[in-house]
Design a protein around this motif. Sequence first.
Motif, PDB file in Angstrom:
ATOM      1  N   HIS A 183      37.290 -11.437  18.257  1.00 14.23           N
ATOM      2  CA  HIS A 183      36.184 -11.623  17.309  1.00 14.23           C
ATOM      3  C   HIS A 183      35.097 -12.406  18.020  1.00 14.23           C
ATOM      4  O   HIS A 183      35.303 -13.553  18.422  1.00 14.23           O
ATOM      5  CB  HIS A 183      36.631 -12.370  16.055  1.00 14.23           C
ATOM      6  N   ASP A 212      47.966  -8.834   9.173  1.00 13.42           N
ATOM      7  CA  ASP A 212      48.598  -7.777   8.382  1.00 13.42           C
ATOM      8  C   ASP A 212      49.095  -6.630   9.258  1.00 13.42           C
ATOM      9  O   ASP A 212      50.081  -5.956   8.925  1.00 13.42           O
ATOM     10  CB  ASP A 212      47.620  -7.234   7.333  1.00 13.42           C
ATOM     11  N   ALA A 213      48.403  -6.412  10.375  1.00 15.16           N
ATOM     12  CA  ALA A 213      48.772  -5.314  11.278  1.00 15.16           C
ATOM     13  C   ALA A 213      49.871  -5.708  12.255  1.00 15.16           C
ATOM     14  O   ALA A 213      50.358  -4.873  13.018  1.00 15.16           O
ATOM     15  CB  ALA A 213      47.548  -4.851  12.057  1.00 15.16           C
ATOM     16  N   THR A 260      42.868 -11.918   9.085  1.00 15.55           N
ATOM     17  CA  THR A 260      43.713 -11.321   8.046  1.00 15.55           C
ATOM     18  C   THR A 260      44.095  -9.892   8.406  1.00 15.55           C
ATOM     19  O   THR A 260      45.268  -9.491   8.271  1.00 15.55           O
ATOM     20  CB  THR A 260      42.990 -11.347   6.689  1.00 15.55           C
ATOM     21  N   ARG A 261      43.120  -9.110   8.873  1.00 16.68           N
ATOM     22  CA  ARG A 261      43.403  -7.719   9.246  1.00 16.68           C
ATOM     23  C   ARG A 261      44.452  -7.650  10.344  1.00 16.68           C
ATOM     24  O   ARG A 261      45.382  -6.833  10.284  1.00 16.68           O
ATOM     25  CB  ARG A 261      42.125  -7.021   9.726  1.00 16.68           C
ATOM     26  N   ASN A 262      44.307  -8.504  11.350  1.00 18.72           N
ATOM     27  CA  ASN A 262      45.233  -8.452  12.481  1.00 18.72           C
ATOM     28  C   ASN A 262      46.600  -9.031  12.130  1.00 18.72           C
ATOM     29  O   ASN A 262      47.625  -8.551  12.625  1.00 18.72           O
ATOM     30  CB  ASN A 262      44.632  -9.170  13.689  1.00 18.72           C
ATOM     31  N   ALA A 289      38.314 -12.756   7.919  1.00  8.12           N
ATOM     32  CA  ALA A 289      38.661 -11.374   7.584  1.00  8.12           C
ATOM     33  C   ALA A 289      39.298 -10.674   8.787  1.00  8.12           C
ATOM     34  O   ALA A 289      40.266  -9.911   8.648  1.00  8.12           O
ATOM     35  CB  ALA A 289      37.422 -10.620   7.120  1.00  8.12           C
ATOM     36  N   PHE A 290      38.763 -10.951   9.977  1.00  9.26           N
ATOM     37  CA  PHE A 290      39.325 -10.413  11.223  1.00  9.26           C
ATOM     38  C   PHE A 290      40.775 -10.876  11.399  1.00  9.26           C
ATOM     39  O   PHE A 290      41.667 -10.081  11.736  1.00  9.26           O
ATOM     40  CB  PHE A 290      38.453 -10.877  12.386  1.00  9.26           C
TER      41      PHE A 290
END
Length: 201
Positions: free
Chosen positions: A29, A100-101, A96-98, A93-94
Motif C-alpha cells: 500500500h 481476509d485473503a 482488511t482485504r489482505n 481497507a487494504f
Amino acid sequence: MIILGLTGSIGMGKSTTAKMFVEAGVPVHDSDETVHRLYSGRAAPLIEARFPGVTANGAVDRQKLAGEVLDNPAAMRDLEAIIHPLVRAEADAFLTRNRDAGTPVVVLDIPLLFETGGEGRVDRIVVVTAPADVQRERVLARPGMTAEKFEAIRARQTPDAEKRARADYVIDTSLGLKAAKASVNDIVRQLSGGDRAETSR
C-alpha cells in the motif's frame, strides 16, 4: 499476517524499494500514490476550502499547495488533519482485504512512519537509507526542487540516523539495485518462512 512498515527520508530510494517488494510477490500500500489520487479526487475540495486557490480543474496543484504549507507549521498541521485520516482509511481497507485473503506478508509504504507515530500499526520496520551527499544529489535533480525546499522538507523528517536505529531492517540503496533487491528478497523469505521471493529473480 505480518505488516511490514517501509519508510525512509526524501531521496533515499523508498519508491524503488517498494517496487522490489511488489516484484517479490508482496502486496504494497503506497501512501504517496494514495495522496496523489486523493489530491485529484475527494480531498481536493477539502483542501481548496482550507487553502483557496491551490486547485485547478478539480485537482490540487502541488506546487501552489507547497507554497502555502512549507515553512508554515500551522498550515502543515491543517493539511495533515485533512489528508492523513483519508490515507489511513484506505490503508485499513487494504489490510482488511489482505487479511481476509490470507496474505502472509504485506507492506505499508509510509514516508512519515516515525513522524506520525505509525510504528504501532506495523509489526516490523524497514528503513531505506543512503549517504547524505547521495540523498541531496538525488533530490536536487527532481524537477522544481530547490535547496531551500529540500532543507524545509528534511527539517520536518526524523533524522536518518534515528530511523536506522529504530529499524528492524536497513537497506542502503547507494549500494546499487542488485544489493537492494537481494536485501528485499532476504526479508521476504525471513518473514514468509518460504521461498516466495525466489520467483522474482
